[in-house]
Design a protein around this motif. Structure first.
Motif, PDB file in Angstrom:
ATOM      1  N   GLU A  40       0.821  -1.213   0.000  1.00 22.84           N
ATOM      2  CA  GLU A  40       0.000   0.000   0.000  1.00 22.84           C
ATOM      3  C   GLU A  40       0.855   1.263   0.000  1.00 22.84           C
ATOM      4  N   LYS A  41       1.942   1.238   0.763  1.00 24.48           N
ATOM      5  CA  LYS A  41       2.758   2.452   0.900  1.00 24.48           C
ATOM      6  C   LYS A  41       3.797   2.596  -0.200  1.00 24.48           C
ATOM      7  N   THR A  42       4.386   1.488  -0.648  1.00 21.25           N
ATOM      8  CA  THR A  42       5.528   1.578  -1.561  1.00 21.25           C
ATOM      9  C   THR A  42       5.271   0.976  -2.935  1.00 21.25           C
ATOM     10  N   GLY A  43       4.229   0.161  -3.057  1.00 20.85           N
ATOM     11  CA  GLY A  43       4.009  -0.545  -4.306  1.00 20.85           C
ATOM     12  C   GLY A  43       4.846  -1.803  -4.429  1.00 20.85           C
ATOM     13  N   GLY A  44       5.678  -2.071  -3.437  1.00 16.66           N
ATOM     14  CA  GLY A  44       6.561  -3.239  -3.469  1.00 16.66           C
ATOM     15  C   GLY A  44       7.973  -2.844  -3.099  1.00 16.66           C
ATOM     16  N   ILE A  45       8.925  -3.102  -4.000  1.00 18.91           N
ATOM     17  CA  ILE A  45      10.332  -2.779  -3.768  1.00 18.91           C
ATOM     18  C   ILE A  45      10.627  -1.387  -4.305  1.00 18.91           C
ATOM     19  N   LEU A  46      11.422  -0.638  -3.559  1.00 17.12           N
ATOM     20  CA  LEU A  46      11.835   0.704  -3.944  1.00 17.12           C
ATOM     21  C   LEU A  46      13.333   0.751  -4.194  1.00 17.12           C
ATOM     22  N   GLN A  47      13.756   1.705  -5.023  1.00 11.07           N
ATOM     23  CA  GLN A  47      15.164   2.039  -5.063  1.00 11.07           C
ATOM     24  C   GLN A  47      15.536   2.601  -3.679  1.00 11.07           C
ATOM     25  N   GLY A  48      16.618   2.143  -3.130  1.00 14.81           N
ATOM     26  CA  GLY A  48      16.996   2.513  -1.779  1.00 14.81           C
ATOM     27  C   GLY A  48      16.823   1.371  -0.803  1.00 14.81           C
ATOM     28  N   MET A  49      16.109   0.309  -1.218  1.00  9.88           N
ATOM     29  CA  MET A  49      15.918  -0.853  -0.344  1.00  9.88           C
ATOM     30  C   MET A  49      17.024  -1.885  -0.497  1.00  9.88           C
ATOM     31  N   SER A  50      17.886  -1.749  -1.483  1.00  9.36           N
ATOM     32  CA  SER A  50      18.939  -2.747  -1.620  1.00  9.36           C
ATOM     33  C   SER A  50      19.813  -2.722  -0.379  1.00  9.36           C
ATOM     34  N   GLY A  51      20.140  -3.899   0.087  1.00 13.43           N
ATOM     35  CA  GLY A  51      20.836  -4.033   1.366  1.00 13.43           C
ATOM     36  C   GLY A  51      19.920  -4.505   2.475  1.00 13.43           C
ATOM     37  N   SER A  52      18.607  -4.461   2.259  1.00  6.35           N
ATOM     38  CA  SER A  52      17.674  -4.900   3.297  1.00  6.35           C
ATOM     39  C   SER A  52      17.894  -6.382   3.602  1.00  6.35           C
ATOM     40  N   PRO A  53      18.112  -6.730   4.884  1.00  4.24           N
ATOM     41  CA  PRO A  53      18.338  -8.132   5.227  1.00  4.24           C
ATOM     42  C   PRO A  53      17.057  -8.952   5.127  1.00  4.24           C
ATOM     43  N   ILE A  54      17.217 -10.238   4.793  1.00  8.62           N
ATOM     44  CA  ILE A  54      16.096 -11.168   4.715  1.00  8.62           C
ATOM     45  C   ILE A  54      16.308 -12.272   5.740  1.00  8.62           C
ATOM     46  N   ILE A  55      15.273 -12.517   6.547  1.00  9.89           N
ATOM     47  CA  ILE A  55      15.349 -13.466   7.654  1.00  9.89           C
ATOM     48  C   ILE A  55      14.304 -14.551   7.441  1.00  9.89           C
ATOM     49  N   GLN A  56      14.723 -15.791   7.641  1.00 10.58           N
ATOM     50  CA  GLN A  56      13.809 -16.922   7.519  1.00 10.58           C
ATOM     51  C   GLN A  56      14.077 -17.891   8.664  1.00 10.58           C
ATOM     52  N   ARG A  57      13.012 -18.281   9.356  1.00 17.53           N
ATOM     53  CA  ARG A  57      13.128 -19.177  10.506  1.00 17.53           C
ATOM     54  C   ARG A  57      14.174 -18.671  11.509  1.00 17.53           C
ATOM     55  N   ASP A  58      14.108 -17.356  11.762  1.00 14.26           N
ATOM     56  CA  ASP A  58      14.956 -16.695  12.753  1.00 14.26           C
ATOM     57  C   ASP A  58      16.444 -16.736  12.413  1.00 14.26           C
ATOM     58  N   LYS A  59      16.763 -16.940  11.146  1.00 13.22           N
ATOM     59  CA  LYS A  59      18.162 -16.906  10.705  1.00 13.22           C
ATOM     60  C   LYS A  59      18.301 -15.911   9.555  1.00 13.22           C
ATOM     61  N   LEU A  60      19.441 -15.229   9.514  1.00 14.36           N
ATOM     62  CA  LEU A  60      19.714 -14.305   8.418  1.00 14.36           C
ATOM     63  C   LEU A  60      20.123 -15.126   7.201  1.00 14.36           C
ATOM     64  N   ILE A  61      19.357 -14.993   6.112  1.00 19.70           N
ATOM     65  CA  ILE A  61      19.627 -15.829   4.934  1.00 19.70           C
ATOM     66  C   ILE A  61      20.097 -15.047   3.723  1.00 19.70           C
ATOM     67  N   GLY A  62      19.737 -13.756   3.618  1.00 22.07           N
ATOM     68  CA  GLY A  62      20.079 -13.055   2.390  1.00 22.07           C
ATOM     69  C   GLY A  62      19.939 -11.559   2.475  1.00 22.07           C
ATOM     70  N   VAL A  63      20.157 -10.926   1.326  1.00 20.30           N
ATOM     71  CA  VAL A  63      20.134  -9.469   1.217  1.00 20.30           C
ATOM     72  C   VAL A  63      19.463  -9.091  -0.103  1.00 20.30           C
ATOM     73  N   VAL A  64      18.549  -8.123  -0.043  1.00 19.56           N
ATOM     74  CA  VAL A  64      17.879  -7.626  -1.249  1.00 19.56           C
ATOM     75  C   VAL A  64      18.903  -6.913  -2.130  1.00 19.56           C
ATOM     76  N   THR A  65      18.917  -7.253  -3.420  1.00 17.75           N
ATOM     77  CA  THR A  65      19.867  -6.615  -4.333  1.00 17.75           C
ATOM     78  C   THR A  65      19.207  -5.880  -5.495  1.00 17.75           C
ATOM     79  N   HIS A  66      18.137  -6.460  -6.061  1.00 17.01           N
ATOM     80  CA  HIS A  66      17.542  -5.863  -7.255  1.00 17.01           C
ATOM     81  C   HIS A  66      16.026  -6.030  -7.257  1.00 17.01           C
ATOM     82  N   MET A  67      15.407  -5.308  -8.178  1.00 19.99           N
ATOM     83  CA  MET A  67      13.970  -5.388  -8.361  1.00 19.99           C
ATOM     84  C   MET A  67      13.674  -5.655  -9.830  1.00 19.99           C
ATOM     85  N   TYR A  68      12.421  -5.990 -10.115  1.00 21.80           N
ATOM     86  CA  TYR A  68      11.949  -6.118 -11.487  1.00 21.80           C
ATOM     87  C   TYR A  68      11.122  -4.877 -11.807  1.00 21.80           C
TER      88      TYR A  68
END
Length: 320
Positions: free
Chosen positions: A272-300
Protein backbone atom coordinates in the motif's frame (compact mmCIF):
# COMPACT_ATOMS: atom_id res chain seq x y z
CA UNK A 1 18.39 19.14 6.45
CA UNK A 2 20.35 17.66 3.61
CA UNK A 3 18.28 15.77 1.06
CA UNK A 4 19.64 12.98 -1.05
CA UNK A 5 18.03 12.10 -4.37
CA UNK A 6 20.83 10.03 -5.87
CA UNK A 7 19.93 6.37 -5.92
CA UNK A 8 21.82 3.39 -7.32
CA UNK A 9 20.77 0.75 -4.89
CA UNK A 10 17.99 -0.90 -6.92
CA UNK A 11 18.75 -0.36 -10.58
CA UNK A 12 16.03 -1.07 -13.17
CA UNK A 13 17.58 -4.28 -14.46
CA UNK A 14 17.06 -7.97 -13.97
CA UNK A 15 19.21 -9.57 -11.35
CA UNK A 16 22.58 -10.90 -12.39
CA UNK A 17 24.41 -14.15 -11.61
CA UNK A 18 27.66 -14.25 -9.72
CA UNK A 19 29.66 -17.36 -10.57
CA UNK A 20 32.29 -17.45 -7.86
CA UNK A 21 34.31 -20.04 -6.05
CA UNK A 22 33.63 -20.76 -2.40
CA UNK A 23 36.51 -19.69 -0.17
CA UNK A 24 37.52 -21.29 3.12
CA UNK A 25 36.30 -18.22 4.99
CA UNK A 26 32.76 -18.94 3.83
CA UNK A 27 32.55 -22.07 5.92
CA UNK A 28 33.57 -20.10 8.97
CA UNK A 29 30.86 -17.53 8.39
CA UNK A 30 28.05 -20.07 8.06
CA UNK A 31 28.17 -20.77 11.81
CA UNK A 32 28.63 -17.17 12.95
CA UNK A 33 26.07 -14.71 14.27
CA UNK A 34 25.55 -11.10 13.24
CA UNK A 35 23.00 -8.37 13.89
CA UNK A 36 20.58 -7.86 10.93
CA UNK A 37 19.88 -4.16 10.56
CA UNK A 38 17.69 -2.49 7.91
CA UNK A 39 18.41 1.19 8.62
CA UNK A 40 18.47 3.62 5.73
CA UNK A 41 21.87 5.22 5.19
CA UNK A 42 23.48 7.90 3.11
CA UNK A 43 26.80 6.87 1.60
CA UNK A 44 29.50 9.43 0.81
CA UNK A 45 32.60 8.38 -1.14
CA UNK A 46 35.54 10.74 -1.62
CA UNK A 47 37.38 9.86 -4.82
CA UNK A 48 40.80 11.25 -3.98
CA UNK A 49 40.75 12.49 -7.59
CA UNK A 50 38.72 14.85 -9.78
CA UNK A 51 36.56 13.28 -12.49
CA UNK A 52 34.63 14.81 -15.38
CA UNK A 53 30.98 13.84 -15.01
CA UNK A 54 29.78 14.62 -18.56
CA UNK A 55 31.26 15.05 -22.01
CA UNK A 56 32.40 18.67 -22.34
CA UNK A 57 33.19 20.45 -25.63
CA UNK A 58 36.08 22.81 -24.87
CA UNK A 59 36.59 24.05 -28.43
CA UNK A 60 34.99 23.35 -31.78
CA UNK A 61 36.72 20.00 -32.09
CA UNK A 62 38.15 19.12 -28.65
CA UNK A 63 36.15 17.09 -26.14
CA UNK A 64 36.83 16.06 -22.61
CA UNK A 65 34.91 12.87 -21.88
CA UNK A 66 32.90 11.64 -18.91
CA UNK A 67 35.21 9.56 -16.74
CA UNK A 68 38.38 11.49 -17.59
CA UNK A 69 40.30 12.36 -14.44
CA UNK A 70 42.37 15.51 -14.01
CA UNK A 71 45.74 14.63 -12.53
CA UNK A 72 47.53 17.98 -12.64
CA UNK A 73 46.93 21.64 -13.40
CA UNK A 74 50.16 23.24 -14.50
CA UNK A 75 52.74 21.49 -12.29
CA UNK A 76 50.47 20.98 -9.28
CA UNK A 77 48.81 17.67 -8.41
CA UNK A 78 45.01 17.64 -8.29
CA UNK A 79 43.17 15.41 -5.82
CA UNK A 80 40.11 17.51 -4.93
CA UNK A 81 37.84 20.29 -6.14
CA UNK A 82 39.66 22.64 -3.80
CA UNK A 83 42.84 22.04 -5.83
CA UNK A 84 40.96 22.96 -9.01
CA UNK A 85 39.33 26.10 -7.61
CA UNK A 86 42.71 27.58 -6.75
CA UNK A 87 43.30 27.97 -10.49
CA UNK A 88 39.87 29.26 -11.51
CA UNK A 89 40.42 32.93 -10.73
CA UNK A 90 43.97 33.20 -11.97
CA UNK A 91 42.80 34.61 -15.33
CA UNK A 92 45.67 32.97 -17.15
CA UNK A 93 46.01 30.02 -19.47
CA UNK A 94 46.52 26.73 -17.68
CA UNK A 95 47.82 23.33 -18.68
CA UNK A 96 45.70 20.40 -17.56
CA UNK A 97 47.02 16.85 -17.49
CA UNK A 98 44.27 14.27 -17.54
CA UNK A 99 43.92 10.51 -17.73
CA UNK A 100 41.64 8.59 -20.07
CA UNK A 101 41.65 4.80 -20.34
CA UNK A 102 44.98 4.66 -18.50
CA UNK A 103 46.65 7.05 -20.96
CA UNK A 104 47.77 10.59 -20.12
CA UNK A 105 46.85 13.67 -22.19
CA UNK A 106 47.72 17.36 -21.97
CA UNK A 107 45.59 20.33 -22.98
CA UNK A 108 46.10 24.10 -22.76
CA UNK A 109 42.90 25.83 -21.65
CA UNK A 110 41.91 29.43 -21.04
CA UNK A 111 40.42 30.79 -17.83
CA UNK A 112 37.02 30.96 -19.55
CA UNK A 113 37.29 27.31 -20.51
CA UNK A 114 38.22 26.46 -16.94
CA UNK A 115 35.04 28.17 -15.73
CA UNK A 116 33.05 26.26 -18.35
CA UNK A 117 34.55 22.99 -17.14
CA UNK A 118 34.01 23.59 -13.41
CA UNK A 119 30.31 22.52 -13.14
CA UNK A 120 31.18 19.15 -14.68
CA UNK A 121 33.91 18.23 -12.21
CA UNK A 122 33.40 16.12 -9.11
CA UNK A 123 35.58 14.64 -6.41
CA UNK A 124 32.91 12.67 -4.54
CA UNK A 125 29.59 10.93 -4.93
CA UNK A 126 26.70 10.19 -2.61
CA UNK A 127 23.59 8.06 -2.55
CA UNK A 128 21.31 6.05 -0.32
CA UNK A 129 20.98 2.40 0.55
CA UNK A 130 20.26 0.06 3.44
CA UNK A 131 22.51 -1.41 6.12
CA UNK A 132 22.47 -5.19 6.01
CA UNK A 133 24.32 -6.42 9.11
CA UNK A 134 27.10 -5.80 11.56
CA UNK A 135 29.32 -8.06 13.61
CA UNK A 136 28.97 -7.14 17.30
CA UNK A 137 32.46 -8.43 18.07
CA UNK A 138 34.37 -6.54 15.39
CA UNK A 139 31.91 -3.72 14.52
CA UNK A 140 32.35 -4.62 10.86
CA UNK A 141 29.30 -3.91 8.68
CA UNK A 142 28.03 -4.80 5.24
CA UNK A 143 25.47 -2.91 3.14
CA UNK A 144 23.81 -2.81 -0.30
CA UNK A 145 24.65 -6.30 -1.56
CA UNK A 146 26.07 -4.94 -4.82
CA UNK A 147 28.66 -2.48 -6.02
CA UNK A 148 28.25 1.28 -6.18
CA UNK A 149 28.58 2.59 -9.72
CA UNK A 150 28.62 6.34 -10.24
CA UNK A 151 25.26 7.17 -11.79
CA UNK A 152 26.63 9.99 -13.97
CA UNK A 153 29.87 8.61 -15.35
CA UNK A 154 28.91 4.95 -15.25
CA UNK A 155 32.27 4.05 -13.71
CA UNK A 156 33.01 2.17 -10.52
CA UNK A 157 34.72 4.86 -8.47
CA UNK A 158 37.97 4.28 -6.69
CA UNK A 159 37.82 6.20 -3.45
CA UNK A 160 40.24 7.49 -0.86
CA UNK A 161 37.75 7.49 1.99
CA UNK A 162 34.07 6.90 2.58
CA UNK A 163 31.48 7.46 5.29
CA UNK A 164 27.94 6.35 6.07
CA UNK A 165 25.28 8.37 7.87
CA UNK A 166 21.93 7.34 9.29
CA UNK A 167 19.19 8.94 7.22
CA UNK A 168 15.51 9.56 7.77
CA UNK A 169 12.81 8.68 5.21
CA UNK A 170 10.93 11.91 4.49
CA UNK A 171 8.79 10.80 1.54
CA UNK A 172 8.06 7.74 -0.58
CA UNK A 173 7.45 7.70 -4.31
CA UNK A 174 5.60 4.45 -4.93
CA UNK A 175 6.78 1.90 -7.46
CA UNK A 176 4.40 1.18 -10.31
CA UNK A 177 4.95 -1.27 -13.17
CA UNK A 178 7.53 0.21 -15.51
CA UNK A 179 8.52 3.00 -13.12
CA UNK A 180 10.57 2.15 -10.02
CA UNK A 181 9.76 4.15 -6.90
CA UNK A 182 12.29 5.62 -4.51
CA UNK A 183 12.87 7.06 -1.08
CA UNK A 184 13.53 10.74 -0.39
CA UNK A 185 15.81 10.92 2.62
CA UNK A 186 17.54 13.53 4.72
CA UNK A 187 20.09 13.83 7.49
CA UNK A 188 21.15 16.79 9.56
CA UNK A 189 24.21 18.58 8.22
CA UNK A 190 26.05 18.48 11.53
CA UNK A 191 25.54 14.80 12.27
CA UNK A 192 28.61 12.59 12.54
CA UNK A 193 29.07 9.50 10.38
CA UNK A 194 28.20 6.21 12.03
CA UNK A 195 30.93 4.36 10.19
CA UNK A 196 33.66 4.40 7.57
CA UNK A 197 33.73 2.57 4.24
CA UNK A 198 36.85 0.66 3.23
CA UNK A 199 35.56 -1.58 0.41
CA UNK A 200 33.22 -1.16 -2.55
CA UNK A 201 32.96 -4.38 -4.55
CA UNK A 202 30.45 -6.68 -6.24
CA UNK A 203 29.15 -7.80 -2.85
CA UNK A 204 28.39 -4.30 -1.52
CA UNK A 205 30.14 -1.79 0.68
CA UNK A 206 31.98 -2.82 3.82
CA UNK A 207 33.66 -1.06 6.71
CA UNK A 208 33.53 -0.47 10.44
CA UNK A 209 30.85 1.19 12.54
CA UNK A 210 31.71 3.68 15.24
CA UNK A 211 31.64 2.16 18.72
CA UNK A 212 28.51 4.12 19.68
CA UNK A 213 26.67 3.74 16.35
CA UNK A 214 24.01 1.45 17.80
CA UNK A 215 23.33 1.51 21.51
CA UNK A 216 19.83 0.03 21.22
CA UNK A 217 19.72 -3.10 23.39
CA UNK A 218 16.82 -4.45 21.33
CA UNK A 219 19.17 -5.23 18.44
CA UNK A 220 19.64 -8.98 18.55
CA UNK A 221 22.20 -11.24 16.96
CA UNK A 222 20.91 -14.08 14.82
CA UNK A 223 22.60 -17.07 13.28
CA UNK A 224 23.83 -16.76 9.70
CA UNK A 225 22.28 -19.51 7.57
CA UNK A 226 24.20 -21.30 4.86
CA UNK A 227 22.80 -20.97 1.33
CA UNK A 228 21.62 -24.59 1.41
CA UNK A 229 19.22 -23.65 4.22
CA UNK A 230 17.32 -21.12 2.06
CA UNK A 231 13.89 -22.51 1.17
CA UNK A 232 10.88 -21.36 -0.80
CA UNK A 233 8.09 -20.04 1.38
CA UNK A 234 7.55 -17.14 3.74
CA UNK A 235 10.34 -14.95 5.06
CA UNK A 236 10.85 -11.44 6.45
CA UNK A 237 12.44 -8.43 4.80
CA UNK A 238 13.72 -5.87 7.29
CA UNK A 239 13.86 -2.29 6.04
CA UNK A 240 12.98 1.34 6.71
CA UNK A 241 10.17 3.26 4.97
CA UNK A 242 9.09 5.73 7.68
CA UNK A 243 11.56 8.12 9.33
CA UNK A 244 14.32 6.14 11.02
CA UNK A 245 12.02 3.29 12.07
CA UNK A 246 13.02 -0.23 11.02
CA UNK A 247 10.20 -2.69 10.33
CA UNK A 248 9.74 -6.31 9.28
CA UNK A 249 7.59 -7.10 6.23
CA UNK A 250 6.38 -10.45 4.92
CA UNK A 251 7.72 -11.78 1.63
CA UNK A 252 7.38 -15.10 -0.20
CA UNK A 253 10.55 -16.72 -1.57
CA UNK A 254 9.53 -18.19 -4.93
CA UNK A 255 12.70 -19.69 -6.40
CA UNK A 256 16.15 -20.57 -5.09
CA UNK A 257 19.13 -21.24 -7.33
CA UNK A 258 22.54 -21.68 -5.75
CA UNK A 259 23.35 -18.37 -3.99
CA UNK A 260 20.59 -16.36 -5.69
CA UNK A 261 16.88 -16.34 -4.95
CA UNK A 262 13.75 -14.48 -5.98
CA UNK A 263 10.87 -13.31 -3.85
CA UNK A 264 7.52 -11.53 -3.91
CA UNK A 265 6.32 -8.93 -1.40
CA UNK A 266 3.11 -10.18 0.20
CA UNK A 267 2.82 -7.67 3.07
CA UNK A 268 -0.24 -5.57 2.22
CA UNK A 269 0.87 -2.60 4.35
CA UNK A 270 4.17 -2.39 2.45
CA UNK A 271 2.46 -2.75 -0.92
CA UNK A 272 0.00 0.00 0.00
CA UNK A 273 2.76 2.45 0.90
CA UNK A 274 5.53 1.58 -1.56
CA UNK A 275 4.01 -0.55 -4.31
CA UNK A 276 6.56 -3.24 -3.47
CA UNK A 277 10.33 -2.78 -3.77
CA UNK A 278 11.84 0.70 -3.94
CA UNK A 279 15.16 2.04 -5.06
CA UNK A 280 17.00 2.51 -1.78
CA UNK A 281 15.92 -0.85 -0.34
CA UNK A 282 18.94 -2.75 -1.62
CA UNK A 283 20.84 -4.03 1.37
CA UNK A 284 17.67 -4.90 3.30
CA UNK A 285 18.34 -8.13 5.23
CA UNK A 286 16.10 -11.17 4.71
CA UNK A 287 15.35 -13.47 7.65
CA UNK A 288 13.81 -16.92 7.52
CA UNK A 289 13.13 -19.18 10.51
CA UNK A 290 14.96 -16.70 12.75
CA UNK A 291 18.16 -16.91 10.71
CA UNK A 292 19.71 -14.30 8.42
CA UNK A 293 19.63 -15.83 4.93
CA UNK A 294 20.08 -13.06 2.39
CA UNK A 295 20.13 -9.47 1.22
CA UNK A 296 17.88 -7.63 -1.25
CA UNK A 297 19.87 -6.62 -4.33
CA UNK A 298 17.54 -5.86 -7.25
CA UNK A 299 13.97 -5.39 -8.36
CA UNK A 300 11.95 -6.12 -11.49
CA UNK A 301 10.88 -2.89 -13.17
CA UNK A 302 7.66 -4.27 -14.64
CA UNK A 303 6.77 -6.22 -11.50
CA UNK A 304 7.74 -4.05 -8.50
CA UNK A 305 6.36 -6.56 -5.98
CA UNK A 306 9.09 -8.95 -7.15
CA UNK A 307 12.72 -8.76 -6.12
CA UNK A 308 16.01 -10.63 -6.26
CA UNK A 309 18.37 -11.40 -3.42
CA UNK A 310 21.83 -12.76 -2.70
CA UNK A 311 22.60 -15.38 -0.06
CA UNK A 312 24.12 -13.66 2.96
CA UNK A 313 27.06 -16.10 3.08
CA UNK A 314 27.96 -15.07 -0.46
CA UNK A 315 27.87 -11.40 0.50
CA UNK A 316 29.97 -11.99 3.61
CA UNK A 317 32.80 -13.48 1.55
CA UNK A 318 33.51 -9.83 0.57
CA UNK A 319 36.01 -10.84 -2.10
CA UNK A 320 35.51 -13.05 -5.17
Amino acid sequence: MKQSYRIWSLMPILFFSLFLLVSPTLAQKTTSSVVPLGQSIQIDLQYGAVFISNDVLLTDDYWLRAGDSIQQINAEAVTSMEDVRKHVNEKVQATIHYERNKKMYTKEITSDQMLKLLPFLRDATEGIGTLTYYDAETNEFGALGHQIVDHTTGITPKFSEGSIYLSSIEQIRKSIPGKPGYKITSHKNNTSPIGGVNENNVYGIFGKLEANAFQDNSLQEVEVADKEAIMTGEAIMRTSIDGEKVQDFAIEITTVEDHLFQFTVIDESLIEKTGGILQGMSGSPIIQRDKLIGVVTHMYVDKPKNGAALAITEMMKKNP
